[in-house]
Write an enzyme that holds these catalytic residues in place. Sequence first.
Site, mmCIF file in Angstrom:
data_model
loop_
_atom_site.group_PDB
_atom_site.id
_atom_site.type_symbol
_atom_site.label_atom_id
_atom_site.label_comp_id
_atom_site.label_asym_id
_atom_site.label_seq_id
_atom_site.Cartn_x
_atom_site.Cartn_y
_atom_site.Cartn_z
ATOM 1 N N GLY A 11 -27.727 0.653 -16.889
ATOM 2 C CA GLY A 11 -26.966 -0.286 -16.057
ATOM 3 C C GLY A 11 -27.794 -1.530 -15.743
ATOM 4 N N ARG A 21 -38.191 -13.137 -18.031
ATOM 5 C CA ARG A 21 -38.840 -14.461 -18.039
ATOM 6 C C ARG A 21 -40.356 -14.321 -17.885
ATOM 7 N NH1 ARG A 21 -40.302 -17.541 -13.570
ATOM 8 N NH2 ARG A 21 -40.349 -19.829 -13.843
ATOM 9 N N ASP A 103 -34.156 5.919 -15.293
ATOM 10 C CA ASP A 103 -34.570 7.231 -15.749
ATOM 11 C C ASP A 103 -34.314 7.495 -17.241
ATOM 12 O OD1 ASP A 103 -35.738 9.411 -14.704
ATOM 13 O OD2 ASP A 103 -33.864 10.478 -14.286
ATOM 14 N N ASP A 128 -30.073 1.699 -8.187
ATOM 15 C CA ASP A 128 -30.015 3.002 -7.503
ATOM 16 C C ASP A 128 -31.260 3.365 -6.688
ATOM 17 O OD1 ASP A 128 -27.569 3.219 -8.742
ATOM 18 O OD2 ASP A 128 -28.294 4.523 -10.348
ATOM 19 N N GLY A 186 -25.877 -0.959 10.681
ATOM 20 C CA GLY A 186 -25.483 -0.261 11.912
ATOM 21 C C GLY A 186 -24.359 0.739 11.708
HETATM 22 O O1 F6P Z 1 -27.159 3.295 -12.442
HETATM 23 C C1 F6P Z 1 -26.489 2.195 -11.934
HETATM 24 C C2 F6P Z 1 -25.061 2.526 -11.660
HETATM 25 O O2 F6P Z 1 -24.427 1.367 -11.138
HETATM 26 C C3 F6P Z 1 -24.804 3.728 -10.745
HETATM 27 O O3 F6P Z 1 -24.992 3.431 -9.393
HETATM 28 C C4 F6P Z 1 -23.383 4.100 -11.093
HETATM 29 O O4 F6P Z 1 -23.151 5.455 -10.838
HETATM 30 C C5 F6P Z 1 -23.324 3.786 -12.579
HETATM 31 O O5 F6P Z 1 -24.383 2.883 -12.856
HETATM 32 C C6 F6P Z 1 -22.032 3.169 -13.044
HETATM 33 O O6 F6P Z 1 -22.089 3.042 -14.419
HETATM 34 P P1 F6P Z 1 -21.080 2.183 -15.292
HETATM 35 O O7 F6P Z 1 -21.456 0.738 -15.151
HETATM 36 O O8 F6P Z 1 -21.277 2.671 -16.674
HETATM 37 O O9 F6P Z 1 -19.705 2.422 -14.749
#
Ligand code: F6P
Length: 319
Positions: A11, A21, A103, A128, A186
């Site tokens: 992602g 850059r 990961d 994340d 909050g």
């Molecule tokens: O790992 C980043 C993330 O945005 C997660 O928070 C989410 O679960 C996932 O990717 C969403 O993935 P996609 O963009 O493939 O829908």
Amino acid sequence: MKNVAILTSGGDAPGMNAAIRAFVRYAIYKELNVFGVERGYDGLINDKMTEMDRRSVSDILQRGGTILKTARSEEFLTVEGQKKAYENLKKRGIEGLCVIGGDGTFTGAKVFSEKFDFPVAGIPGTIDNDLAYTQYTLGFDTAVNTVLDAVNKLRDTMTSHDRVCIVEVMGRRCGDIALYAGVAGGAEAILVPEIEYDVQKLASNIVENYKKGKTSDIIMIAEGAGKAEELSLVLKALTKISTRSIVLGHIQRGGSPTLQDRLLGAKFGVKAVDILLEGKRALVGVDDNTIITIDIDRALAMKKAFDKELYETARILAM
Ligand code: F6P
């Protein structure tokens, strides 16, 4: 070492461009040739790489997303895919690879670097914040600020209507976005996959809050802890108070990176070049405001700790 390559995978996250850059410009300063790989590991397999110069990374520092584009590659999980990738790097004389991602990206890099004895540097790029070895990942700070902006707006309208709002945020199996945005915004309750919660108790807390004079409740829920819409219906039935739910979704992945993500991008990019020049296979990260490097195997074996103290602080402050 004369030639290195860089890719983004998984992602996208704000700050990736700042890191690209920095990597490109510092590598050129160190008299290396740099190749930009398109669409993550798929670009290695399909031989989509172009040489980059200082100008090819102009005007990107402030932009979210990734100019190299990104993908989650299925083929790179196979031995054939990894071999193709290696051959394409070899034919250009590329001897070091920088990967920006999370990961899954690092697991791919670990396998590849072991198999072909190939120097690899990893930069943590994911909103994340789910990597154990680093305090922060690129994009997390920007994503949390985006959530906060939404929470501020939601609070205005929820207070005007005496409503409860359930806000669902991203994070995969990690509750950090919900926790940090919950503390800073909050929120009256923060629901994360790391900590069990009791819906009946949540409902009675909401009723108590209203008796104590609260005029709105923001319930922050991490996607790994449940669905905002379902929870909204249950809470409405239990409390008889008007509820609304919102899933913030991919809006959390976009936008101009914050100061923190730009600074991390610059520092991570520079450190990644140094790792490759030393012929290592390591990841960069941050601990207590200091940039660290750590062996890839060691980093991936670590288990992410959830900040229970901050969670408890949030609970007390929300009363
Ligand atoms: O790992 C980043 C993330 O945005 C997660 O928070 C989410 O679960 C996932 O990717 C969403 O993935 P996609 O963009 O493939 O829908």
